[in-house]
Design an enzyme around this catalytic site. Structure first.
Site: not given
Ligand SMILES: *[C@@H]1O[C@H](CO)[C@@H](O)[C@H](O)[C@H]1NC(C)=O
Ligand SMILES: *[C@@H]1O[C@H](CO)[C@@H](O)[C@H](O)[C@H]1NC(C)=O
Length: 477
Positions: A160, A261
């Protein structure tokens, strides 16, 4: 109840199939396969960073203490998983025992090369301030140490990094430079190909644009795309959750994709219904499985176990529902015929092409500070890990409670054998998108042209990027 049945079944399986050999995992087209068996490999796993990723400190990490590893690998076996993801490690520590115990349980590692400490990650607002020689020293040290383990499945160059407007402007070409450097290091110093990927934030603005940017060009392209997704919440369906759209968005992608995730926690306990779709042919053409976020309960409330201060561990409800979900999923998910994509690396589009909406797609990468380390290796700085036979401890001394019951036999079952032979010295020598980062523009070359000039001083001449990639990915199967 479920748990007892499972233990009994696992024991029987072990006595029947003790001979399974841990094999390296390789990529071909857009999927993962066992290097020797040729069997499709779907990631079934959890994210693992006890204490949370922000609390990381030097001197300890999730894979350096055998008593803790034995505790958690025992629980991974109850879940029936084959992979974990770890976010931060200290390359100065010894990981041989934990990685060997994992290997004996047939569990692979997806490893991020960054940490929250200074000089160990990019500042995504001003990456030029942190893309430094010391930063690359950390990244290469992590690679050097973990490349020694057969069960190291892949590396993640970032998590991210791009997550809002400013980072989407400043970071993409730095991210690609890190990928380029990591791949160059592996090419020169590691005698097997270990894939390098990126883990993307769950944000529609970057879902396609960043994936496309990271996929393209002869230098610095990723090997797989990791998706962090929390969009399937509570009781839902493939269509209702929007998973159908998610799959559609990556249907034409040239690389493997998996969830780095997943696991929306809006309505606990989680039911994990998305696992029913993830390993179903609705998704297996495009997704290679995924990693549940996350193993330990931390402040953000995503855990499936509670760890007490004294090291005792207790499963939460979500752990039991996860066992059920994995039990229902096929052990060998279907890989649809024709799930291939032979055309990598992809050509880059012009920087202002609408496919790169919401990000700055600068195709010129910054110069590297890693040239000497790429050439000489990190062997004088850290010790390459190796799988060992003599593991001091296969059962944890910590208390383990599953579904409210105290467990007495906490021994990790040896389901897999492995040979501890060190990797041959030297690199694998095939350029799959590395380069020494001379800073030359990486705009596409005509098909079949030699890219040796563009990547400057690279040892192995690359004769047409496609041919070189075909050789690398063909040779293991
Ligand atoms: C598979 O996709 C179809 C729609 O194309 C949907 O009706 C079905 O529920 C899906 N099944 C799973 C397990 O995702
Ligand atoms: C693209 O990136 C390079 C390397 O960081 C930099 O020198 C150049 O100014 C950037 N170009 C644009 C248009 O931002």
């Amino acid at each position: 109840m479920k748990f007892c049945t499972l233990l009994a079944a696992a024991t029987t399986m072990v006595s029947m199939a003790a001979a399974a050999t841990l094999e390296p995992i390789v990529m071909k087209d857009r999927h993962f396969f066992g290097a020797k068996s040729g069997k499709p490999f779907f990631i079934r796993g959890v994210d693992y960073q006890p204490g949370g990723s922000a609390a990381f400190k030097k001197g300890s990490d999730p894979l350096s203490d055998i008593n803790t590893c034995a505790r958690d690998i025992f629980l991974f076996q109850q879940l029936g998983i084959n992979t974990i993801r770890v976010y931060s490690v200290d390359p100065a520590l010894n990981h041989d025992e934990c990685m060997s115990l994992m290997a004996s349980a047939g569990i692979y590692l997806v490893l991020d090369v960054n940490s929250p400490l200074p000089e160990e990650h990019l500042n995504n607002q001003e990456p030029w301030t942190t893309y430094t020689e010391n930063y690359l020293k950390h990244v290469f040290s992590v690679i050097e140490v973990f490349s020694g383990y057969t069960n190291t499945l892949a590396y993640l160059a970032g998590n991210e990094v791009v997550f809002e407007k400013e980072s989407a402007k400043t970071s993409p070409n730095y991210l690609k430079a890190v990928v380029r450097d990591m791949k160059a290091y592996i090419t020169e110093q590691v005698s097997r190909v270990i894939p390098v990927g990126y883990s993307n934030a769950d944000d529609l603005n970057f879902r396609i644009s960043l994936a496309k940017y990271l996929e393209c060009g002869p230098v610095g392209y990723i090997d797989f795309f990791g998706v962090n997704s929390y969009q399937w919440c509570g009781h839902n369906t493939f269509l209702g959750s929007g998973y159908d759209k998610l799959v559609e968005d990556y249907t034409d992608y040239s690389l493997p994709v998996f969830f780095t995730e997943f696991g929306c926690n809006e309505s606990p306990p989680r039911l994990w219904e998305e696992i029913g779709s993830l390993y179903h042919e609705n998704m297996t053409n495009v997704f290679s499985g995924g990693l549940v976020y996350e193993y330990t309960q931390e402040a953000n409330n995503y855990g499936i176990v509670d760890v007490a201060k004294n090291g005792a561990v207790k499963t939460r409800k979500d752990f039991m529902t996860l066992i059920d979900a994995y039990e229902k999923a096929p052990a060998e998910p279907p890989l649809p015929a024709g799930a291939t994509h032979p055309t990598r690396p992809e050509k880059c589009a012009a920087s202002d092409d609408p496919i790169y909406d919401n990000i700055v797609a600068n195709h010129t990468l910054p110069f590297t500070f890693g040239k000497d380390m790429i050439k000489n290796g990190m062997g004088s700085v850290v010790t390459r890990g190796k799988l060992i036979k003599d593991i001091s401890q296969r059962a944890t001394t910590y208390n383990v409670m599953i579904d409210g019951k105290m467990i007495s036999d906490k021994t990790v079952k040896a389901t897999h054998s492995y040979d501890g032979a060190p990797l041959p010295a030297g690199g694998h020598g095939k350029n799959t998108g590395g380069g020494v980062g001379e800073g030359a523009p990486v705009t596409d070359l005509p098909d079949g042209a030699s890219s040796a000039a563009a990547i400057g001083g690279f040892k192995t001449t690359m004769v047409g990027s496609l041919a070189a990639v075909a050789v690398v990915f063909g040779m293991f199967l």
